[in-house]
Design a protein around this motif. Structure first.
Motif, PDB file in Angstrom:
ATOM      1  N   PRO A 106      26.550 -45.207  65.238  1.00  0.00           N
ATOM      2  CA  PRO A 106      26.694 -44.627  66.672  1.00  0.00           C
ATOM      3  C   PRO A 106      27.849 -44.990  67.259  1.00  0.00           C
ATOM      4  O   PRO A 106      28.521 -44.353  68.028  1.00  0.00           O
ATOM      5  N   ARG A 109      32.000 -43.805  67.654  1.00  0.00           N
ATOM      6  CA  ARG A 109      32.600 -42.878  68.508  1.00  0.00           C
ATOM      7  C   ARG A 109      33.674 -43.281  69.373  1.00  0.00           C
ATOM      8  O   ARG A 109      34.290 -42.747  69.723  1.00  0.00           O
ATOM      9  N   ARG A 133      30.363 -36.330  69.300  1.00  0.00           N
ATOM     10  CA  ARG A 133      29.459 -37.772  69.892  1.00  0.00           C
ATOM     11  C   ARG A 133      30.685 -38.598  70.657  1.00  0.00           C
ATOM     12  O   ARG A 133      30.435 -39.056  71.704  1.00  0.00           O
ATOM     13  N   SER A 139      26.509 -44.007  72.991  1.00  0.00           N
ATOM     14  CA  SER A 139      25.450 -43.974  72.002  1.00  0.00           C
ATOM     15  C   SER A 139      24.161 -44.670  72.293  1.00  0.00           C
ATOM     16  O   SER A 139      24.215 -45.488  72.977  1.00  0.00           O
ATOM     17  N   SER A 140      23.398 -44.440  71.468  1.00  0.00           N
ATOM     18  CA  SER A 140      22.304 -45.060  71.306  1.00  0.00           C
ATOM     19  C   SER A 140      22.324 -46.670  71.071  1.00  0.00           C
ATOM     20  O   SER A 140      21.258 -47.483  71.526  1.00  0.00           O
ATOM     21  N   ASP A 157      30.537 -47.739  74.627  1.00  0.00           N
ATOM     22  CA  ASP A 157      30.319 -48.178  73.270  1.00  0.00           C
ATOM     23  C   ASP A 157      31.706 -49.217  73.267  1.00  0.00           C
ATOM     24  O   ASP A 157      32.615 -49.119  73.631  1.00  0.00           O
TER      25      ASP A 157
END
Length: 274
Positions: A106, A109, A133, A139-140, A157
């Motif tokens: 994830p 990105r 994304r 992201s998670s 991120d």
């Protein structure tokens, strides 16, 4: 400019803080001059499409990380990349396997907003949904596990040197890479702040050499530095120096903006005015 790659035209992140280099900032100022009712967020797809470096720091939510036992294993082991055996005739297949695993994570990105050579490699080898994304926000890995950059109530991120080493194909000894080190690329006269036809021509030629498994295609940092000569550390009007970030910083200041820190825009301010 890149056949077969489709980029969205509408921004999805309209809150948070847009942070850029000075070259990217001058471009945003110009676009806003042409579109006085626009928000800087409107130009994020344009920046992404051109390979310009930027980032959007999103407001930090109230989520609580899940129990550590459920944390994805790659977050605990991402520092452990030891390098690629570039003496192995099959090094290129090993490289692609490593990169496929990396870009499926994830947090990967973030590579697309780093711009330059990292952006181009992520586009080349990343999954089909990586562009969406990149535009969708943290992201998670950030929202669920607090694994990322957390700065003054904002988050994004994060990719670490080991991640970049995988994408660039760093050797076991660390002295060679399949692709030019990102810091040499970013500082070179070949990089003008956005991806050009000349950049793409070089990329395709070097990709062909690597795909053929040529053992001389990876190079040492010293050789890469000779191929990608650094831009001068002083402002110059010579053609090769006119699009450096140093000159862009001067121009950004002349346009009345602060140059004491990275250029940034509070996107919520513009959203409130719409």
């Amino acid at each position: 400019m890149l056949p077969g790659i489709n980029f969205p035209t509408t921004a999805t992140q309209c809150t948070g803080k847009l942070v850029t280099t000075f070259r990217t900032a001058v471009r945003i100022v110009y676009l806003m001059f042409l579109n006085p009712n626009a928000s800087p967020a409107d130009f994020i797809p344009t920046l992404l499409r051109s390979g310009a470096p930027y980032r959007v720091l999103s407001p930090l939510g109230d989520g609580t990380p899940h129990p550590l036992v459920d944390q994805p294993p790659y977050l605990a082991t991402r520092h452990e990349y030891t390098g690629l055996n570039l003496n192995d005739p099959g090094y290129w297949e090993n490289y692609k396997s490593n990169v496929k695993g990396l870009l499926g994570r994830p947090y990967a990105r973030r590579f697309l907003s780093l711009g330059g050579i990292l952006w181009r490699l992520a586009l080349q080898f990343g999954p089909a949904d990586l562009i969406d994304r990149a535009l969708a926000g943290p992201s998670s890995d950030v929202t669920d596990w607090a694994s990322g950059d957390m700065l003054d109530g904002f988050c994004d991120d994060m990719v670490i040197p080991a991640d970049k080493g995988i994408l660039l194909g760093r050797s076991l000894r660390g002295s060679e890479t399949c692709w030019p080190p990102y810091d040499l690329w970013d500082a070179s006269t070949e990089w003008t702040g956005c991806w050009t036809d000349d950049n793409e021509s070089w990329f395709q030629s070097h990709l062909s050499n690597l795909s053929d498994g040529r053992l001389n295609a990876p190079k040492s940092r010293q050789v890469w530095r000779k191929l990608f000569k650094p831009a001068p550390a002083v402002v110059s009007q010579e053609l090769a120096h006119r699009r450096t970030d140093l000159l862009a910083r001067t121009v950004f200041g002349q346009l009345g903006h602060s140059v004491d820190c990275e250029p940034s825009w509070d996107l919520a301010q513009y959203e409130a005015n719409t």
